[in-house]
Write a protein that holds these residues in place. Structure first.
Motif, PDB file in Angstrom:
ATOM      1  N   ALA A 130      15.137  11.217  -1.506  1.00 34.49           N
ATOM      2  CA  ALA A 130      14.943   9.898  -2.119  1.00 34.49           C
ATOM      3  C   ALA A 130      13.547   9.362  -1.828  1.00 34.49           C
ATOM      4  O   ALA A 130      12.891   8.785  -2.705  1.00 34.49           O
ATOM      5  N   VAL A 131      13.078   9.568  -0.593  1.00 34.62           N
ATOM      6  CA  VAL A 131      11.722   9.132  -0.238  1.00 34.62           C
ATOM      7  C   VAL A 131      10.697   9.888  -1.078  1.00 34.62           C
ATOM      8  O   VAL A 131       9.716   9.306  -1.559  1.00 34.62           O
ATOM      9  N   ASN A 132      10.916  11.196  -1.255  1.00 33.58           N
ATOM     10  CA  ASN A 132      10.004  11.980  -2.100  1.00 33.58           C
ATOM     11  C   ASN A 132       9.970  11.437  -3.520  1.00 33.58           C
ATOM     12  O   ASN A 132       8.899  11.256  -4.114  1.00 33.58           O
ATOM     13  N   SER A 133      11.165  11.176  -4.086  1.00 40.80           N
ATOM     14  CA  SER A 133      11.234  10.654  -5.452  1.00 40.80           C
ATOM     15  C   SER A 133      10.560   9.298  -5.571  1.00 40.80           C
ATOM     16  O   SER A 133       9.826   9.034  -6.528  1.00 40.80           O
ATOM     17  N   LEU A 134      10.813   8.421  -4.599  1.00 40.98           N
ATOM     18  CA  LEU A 134      10.212   7.088  -4.634  1.00 40.98           C
ATOM     19  C   LEU A 134       8.689   7.169  -4.505  1.00 40.98           C
ATOM     20  O   LEU A 134       7.950   6.447  -5.182  1.00 40.98           O
ATOM     21  N   GLY A 135       8.224   8.053  -3.617  1.00 43.98           N
ATOM     22  CA  GLY A 135       6.778   8.211  -3.455  1.00 43.98           C
ATOM     23  C   GLY A 135       6.117   8.702  -4.738  1.00 43.98           C
ATOM     24  O   GLY A 135       5.074   8.178  -5.162  1.00 43.98           O
ATOM     25  N   TYR A 136       6.723   9.708  -5.360  1.00 45.64           N
ATOM     26  CA  TYR A 136       6.191  10.216  -6.621  1.00 45.64           C
ATOM     27  C   TYR A 136       6.252   9.140  -7.712  1.00 45.64           C
ATOM     28  O   TYR A 136       5.345   9.023  -8.546  1.00 45.64           O
ATOM     29  N   ALA A 137       7.351   8.362  -7.730  1.00 46.86           N
ATOM     30  CA  ALA A 137       7.515   7.341  -8.769  1.00 46.86           C
ATOM     31  C   ALA A 137       6.462   6.246  -8.635  1.00 46.86           C
ATOM     32  O   ALA A 137       5.886   5.795  -9.638  1.00 46.86           O
ATOM     33  N   PHE A 138       6.200   5.790  -7.414  1.00 49.17           N
ATOM     34  CA  PHE A 138       5.173   4.759  -7.220  1.00 49.17           C
ATOM     35  C   PHE A 138       3.782   5.308  -7.574  1.00 49.17           C
ATOM     36  O   PHE A 138       2.967   4.602  -8.180  1.00 49.17           O
ATOM     37  N   ALA A 139       3.516   6.556  -7.182  1.00 50.82           N
ATOM     38  CA  ALA A 139       2.222   7.155  -7.535  1.00 50.82           C
ATOM     39  C   ALA A 139       2.085   7.291  -9.052  1.00 50.82           C
ATOM     40  O   ALA A 139       1.017   7.007  -9.616  1.00 50.82           O
ATOM     41  N   THR A 140       3.167   7.713  -9.713  1.00 52.27           N
ATOM     42  CA  THR A 140       3.149   7.822 -11.182  1.00 52.27           C
ATOM     43  C   THR A 140       2.871   6.471 -11.821  1.00 52.27           C
ATOM     44  O   THR A 140       2.101   6.364 -12.786  1.00 52.27           O
ATOM     45  N   MET A 141       3.501   5.433 -11.302  1.00 47.73           N
ATOM     46  CA  MET A 141       3.329   4.086 -11.841  1.00 47.73           C
ATOM     47  C   MET A 141       1.871   3.650 -11.777  1.00 47.73           C
ATOM     48  O   MET A 141       1.313   3.164 -12.769  1.00 47.73           O
ATOM     49  N   TRP A 142       1.218   3.859 -10.632  1.00 50.85           N
ATOM     50  CA  TRP A 142      -0.173   3.421 -10.489  1.00 50.85           C
ATOM     51  C   TRP A 142      -1.119   4.279 -11.315  1.00 50.85           C
ATOM     52  O   TRP A 142      -2.096   3.778 -11.888  1.00 50.85           O
ATOM     53  N   ILE A 143      -0.855   5.586 -11.376  1.00 50.71           N
ATOM     54  CA  ILE A 143      -1.716   6.453 -12.189  1.00 50.71           C
ATOM     55  C   ILE A 143      -1.596   6.079 -13.668  1.00 50.71           C
ATOM     56  O   ILE A 143      -2.608   5.961 -14.378  1.00 50.71           O
TER      57      ILE A 143
END
Length: 564
Positions: A366-379
């Protein structure tokens, strides 16, 4: 002096280069990996040739891909067009809830949907368990998994909202006075519909149909999880050749064939829909929308509600309840099993009873998914703003940028993941040492939606507001911060939530790029579904329920922001 300042803002230095950053991003992380695939295909063909056996390996998955995409599209149109008519012409209780309900499948991860239909119609699904208890049989009477019917059903589940949203919105926007004029001139209701309404709706129907076909053509998770080993689309075959057989040249050739097919569909869609839309006189809000008057109309509305509830709510409800009910013994468990409500599947998510070296706690996934999701959002937001500004400017680069932004939507996620594996093999851009590679791949999918959200909002800002701020001494940066951003704030939130949700559920590219010790939630769910035993099955249901809750929350935020 003031005039000079206004003019200098209108021709801000570097404004002509707003589209350069998105173009550079697309060139490095989209065109370059796909170009490497094509080079690999050419080298393999030049060195070894492409024999009859290779063509058979291509023709078999290609033929099935076209076949199932065509069937899925036709089956989606069958209920989709009547439901679009109901939403466009009738007002009835629960309409807004059903509209939200239709949006949910479009943002749900494939693994969650597969788990939902497995919980409802699988060998240990609710319907089979009920029929086995009723008829006292030991074998499930309904064979749903690993069938073509499972693939087609889930494709309809996913894409019904596309038909209803696109065609329904166009239908609701038609000027009802045109059809009324035809009726006044003596046309029957059927002739007025066929000769007036259908020609006006045809571009939207064609566009939605080709979009659904494209989604079905590039389907990966649905076929992999529900189709079984008997069925393989191009996407699945690319995954198998890459991950199981390590046959990168054949995988690259399959990717090239799929990309050419998707480009052909996109080009056909552009040719058939561009310039075919008829401009209509705006009508009064609510005009032509009424409560059902006859029993046939009420029956149509009732069938619409029944279809949507059965197709959407039943699988998702079965998923949630199956994650909370213990029905059978776990693998290796002896003695009587206490059936009933339980939270064991949720508790066991955090226990490594077998001491497996490959065990990853769901909290870590879940932490991996959340980290990727936040990075995707900013990119996606960081690239979406300059892309939206560039698309609002005139020039030849605008057409090029618009076409490139839409291209990732028609590109296989598995092909893109394969391109990354082949192209980025050395530090610092290899998968092992560059963790941003996964959110970058997710951003390519989310970026077109973010741009489409920001572009009209930015175009609606009156130039006089910017000019006034400039006259008062504000720098271009302050004008953007204090004028543009507050006005487009809601559009920014909508785009951010959409990018976040897309990243949380992405499975195709992530399945190739995620390291074994750092899976995302969809990859972890796929691992549980791939293993035998009731406990693994229950844990897959539990984790899918948690991921569905996150996506549903994002969808509710989107709906709230869009209707405020």
């Amino acid at each position: 002096m003031n005039a000079l300042r206004v003019s200098s803002y209108r021709k801000t230095p570097g404004a002509e280069w707003w589209g350069f950053l998105p173009l550079l991003f697309l060139g490095v992380f989209f065109l370059y990996p796909l170009g490497i695939i094509f080079i690999l295909v050419v080298k393999a063909g030049w060195t070894d040739g492409v024999g009859e056996a290779v063509w058979r390996q291509i023709a078999r998955p290609l033929g099935f891909t076209v076949y199932q995409a065509t069937l899925s599209t036709l089956l989606t149109l069958l209920p989709g067009l009547p439901i679009a008519w109901v939403f466009a012409r009738f007002r009835f209780p629960g309409k807004r809830f059903l509209r939200v309900l239709m949006t949910l499948p479009f943002i749900l991860p494939t693994v969650v949907v597969a788990a939902g239909f497995t919980a409802l119609l699988g060998p240990r699904g609710w319907l089979n368990l009920a029929l086995m208890s009723l008829f006292h049989t030991s074998e499930p009477p309904i064979r749903f998994l690993n069938t073509l019917g499972a693939i087609l059903t889930v494709h309809v589940f996913y894409n019904l909202s596309v038909i209803v949203r696109v065609v329904g919105a166009a239908w609701a926007g038609l000027d009802v006075r045109l059809e009324q004029a035809a009726r006044t001139l003596g046309a029957s209701p059927w002739r007025a519909f066929w000769h007036v309404t259908v020609p006006l709706l045809l571009p939207h129907i064609v566009g939605a149909t080709l979009l659904v076909f494209l989604f079905d053509f590039t389907s990966f998770g649905v076929v992999l999880l529900l189709g079984g080993p008997r069925f393989a689309t191009l996407e699945v075959e690319i995954y198998i050749q890459t991950m199981q057989f390590l046959n990168l040249p054949l995988a690259a050739l399959l990717s090239a064939v799929q990309l050419l097919c998707t480009l052909l569909v996109l080009g056909l869609s552009q040719r058939l829909t561009t310039g075919a839309v008829v401009s209509l006189t705006p009508r009064v809000k609510g005009e032509g929308i009424f409560f059902p008057r006859t029993w046939i109309q009420w029956l149509t509305v009732g069938l619409t509600i029944l279809v949507l509830v059965s197709l959407v709510l039943l699988p998702l409800g079965a998923l949630v309840t199956r994650s909370l009910v213990r029905m059978e013994a776990s693998r290796g468990e002896r003695g009587a099993v206490q059936a009933g409500w339980t939270l064991d599947y949720y508790r066991e998510l955090f226990v490594n009873r077998r001491g497996s070296l490959f065990y990853v706690p769901p909290a870590r996934a879940a932490v991996n998914s959340l980290g990727y999701a936040f990075a995707t959002m900013w990119i996606a937001l960081g690239l979406g703003f300059p892309a939206a500004y560039a698309l609002n400017r005139r020039g030849a680069s605008r057409t090029l940028l618009d076409a490139l932004l839409m291209l990732p939507l028609g590109t296989s996620a598995v092909s893109l993941g394969l391109g990354y594996v082949v192209a980025f093999q050395r530090p610092p851009l290899d998968v092992a040492s560059f963790p941003l590679l996964i959110p970058i791949a997710h951003s390519l999918v989310a970026l077109p939606f973010v741009v489409r959200t920001l572009q009209p909002a930015l175009a609606s800002i009156p130039r006089s507001l910017r000019d006034a701020a400039t006259v008062l001494g504000a720098s271009p940066w302050r004008v953007w911060w204090h004028v543009d951003l507050p006005i487009v704030g809601r559009a920014v939130l909508v785009g951010a939530v959409f990018a976040f949700t897309v990243s949380m559920g992405e499975f195709g590219a992530t399945a190739l790029l995620a390291r074994p010790e750092a899976p995302t939630l969809p990859v972890a769910i796929y691992r549980f579904l791939s293993q035998p035993g009731a406990m693994n099955y229950g844990q897959a249901m539990a984790m899918s329920t948690l991921l569905m809750a996150v996506c549903a929350l994002g969808m509710l935020v989107l709906e709230h922001l869009q209707h405020e």
